[in-house]
Design an enzyme around this catalytic site. Structure first.
Site, PDB file in Angstrom:
ATOM      1  CD  GLU A 192     -61.288  22.260  81.705  1.00 44.95           C
ATOM      2  OE1 GLU A 192     -60.928  22.577  80.564  1.00 44.95           O
ATOM      3  OE2 GLU A 192     -60.491  22.002  82.621  1.00 44.95           O
ATOM      4  CE  LYS A 234     -59.809  18.985  81.131  1.00 44.41           C
ATOM      5  NZ  LYS A 234     -58.688  18.869  80.197  1.00 44.41           N
TER       6      LYS A 234
END
Ligand code: 13P
Length: 357
Positions: A192, A234
């Site tokens: 992420e 992500k």
């Protein structure tokens, strides 16, 4: 063709293997389900409680997470739930570990393994994510506690001269080292790199920065030998800063996001899941819907969601720290999760959000 069946946990299979990782990654993004992030750190969770006048105690954090993981029919729309270190060690009032409750419902437990961000030396206004020291040992523990996948978040601020090369490289390197350690342990890494919405920047600038950061992240993942087939990205949507005077249409955001991701995310990546990043729940869902609904060439990866605030926000307000409100809060969780499930198919109708049941 991806399958939605979550493979058996490693404990019943022995050593980690690439096919096992790949089928876990595929199962997390199969069909129209998505991930629910309830991995706020203790200080972040406490801040959200404080805003609503909820006492900031371990017992309240446990009660709030219990109501979420025991939401009836959560598994209809959620494939995995991301927990934090405190939560993965907690139990329901009946004494069942949260990870077991999720597994029994057919939902994969995940774990946030970074240790948060610190100001970066020599880089004013920028932060670097920490947590690599001792990570191998912590991952072994999390596997024993039932985790099937893991998340690490890096943050990047857009400013006139930010993010700097140093910040992009340091965070991308840490993401890649974390991802390699996850795969060694048999956990699917959810990588992420989040470009923050704070600021006045335009959607075009966010697109350029997102592209640049992702290029560095995939270069580092390659250098560290991370298998993309067993990895989820992500990502942030490509959005203008929250203080930008020009707020583009939902379709413009969808187009900017897709064209950026197409340029830089290899087709081998198992899936892309979006964070909500402070957008309202409705807007995050509407934009996800537009990304999946647009009439264009098929995308090379499944594109889903891994929302925290965009699913939890109404439920937290309804619950307000009172057990008697738990049913209403669970309905709100289910409702927001279902909205996002509809958005994955490009079938979310905005008006449906007004009537949580
Ligand atoms: P938000 O959807 O609230 O941004 O949270 C997602 C997340 O997991 C951030 O790391």
């Amino acid at each position: 063709m991806t399958t939605s069946a979550l493979p058996a946990p490693l404990s019943s299979l022995g050593a980690p293997s690439m096919p096992h990782l790949v089928s876990t990654a595929n199962a997390l993004v199969a069909g129209d389900k998505g991930l629910l992030a309830i991995d706020e750190s203790i200080p972040t969770c406490n801040r959200r409680f404080a805003r609503l006048g909820i006492a900031q105690t371990e017992q309240n954090r446990r009660a709030y997470r219990e109501l979420i993981v025991t939401t009836p029919r959560l598994a209809d729309s959620i494939s995995g739930v991301i927990l934090c270190d405190e939560t993965i060690r907690q139990h329901t009032t009946d004494g069942d570990p949260f990870a077991t409750v999720l597994m029994n419902a057919g939902i994969a437990p995940g774990i946030k393994v970074d240790r948060g961000t610190q100001p970066m030396a020599g880089h004013s206004g920028e932060r670097v994510t920490e947590g690599l020291d001792g990570l191998r040992e912590r991952l072994t523990q999390y596997v024993a506690l039932g985790a099937r996948f893991a998340k690490w978040r890096a943050v990047f601020t857009i400013g006139e001269t930010l993010p700097s090369r140093g910040c992009v490289q340091a965070n991308a390197h840490a993401l890649a080292r974390y991802a390699a350690l996850c795969q060694e342990a048999g956990l699917v890494p959810v990588v992420e790199p989040e470009i923050l919405m704070t600021g006045e920047h335009t959607v075009t600038r966010c697109g350029a920065v997102t592209e640049d950061v992702l290029r560095e992240v995939f270069s580092q993942l390659h250098t560290q030998g991370v298998a993309l087939e067993g990895t989820l990205l992500k990502a942030n949507m490509v959005l203008p800063g929250s203080a930008c005077p020009i707020q583009p249409t939902v379709e413009t955001v969808a187009e900017a996001t897709i064209s950026c991701l197409r340029r830089v995310v290899p087709a081998a990546v198992a899936g892309i899941v979006f964070l909500s990043g402070g957008q309202s729940g409705d807007l995050a869902t509407t934009r996800l819907n537009a990304i999946n609904a647009a009439d264009r060439q098929p995308l090379p990866w499944p594109v889903g969601f891994s929302f925290g605030r965009a699913i939890q926000q109404p439920a937290l307000t309804i619950w307000g720290g009172q057990d008697t409100n738990a049913d209403g809060a669970q309905s709100a969780i289910r409702h927001r999760a279902q909205n996002n499930q509809d958005a994955r198919r490009g079938e979310y109708a905005r008006t449906t959000v007004l009537a949580p049941t």
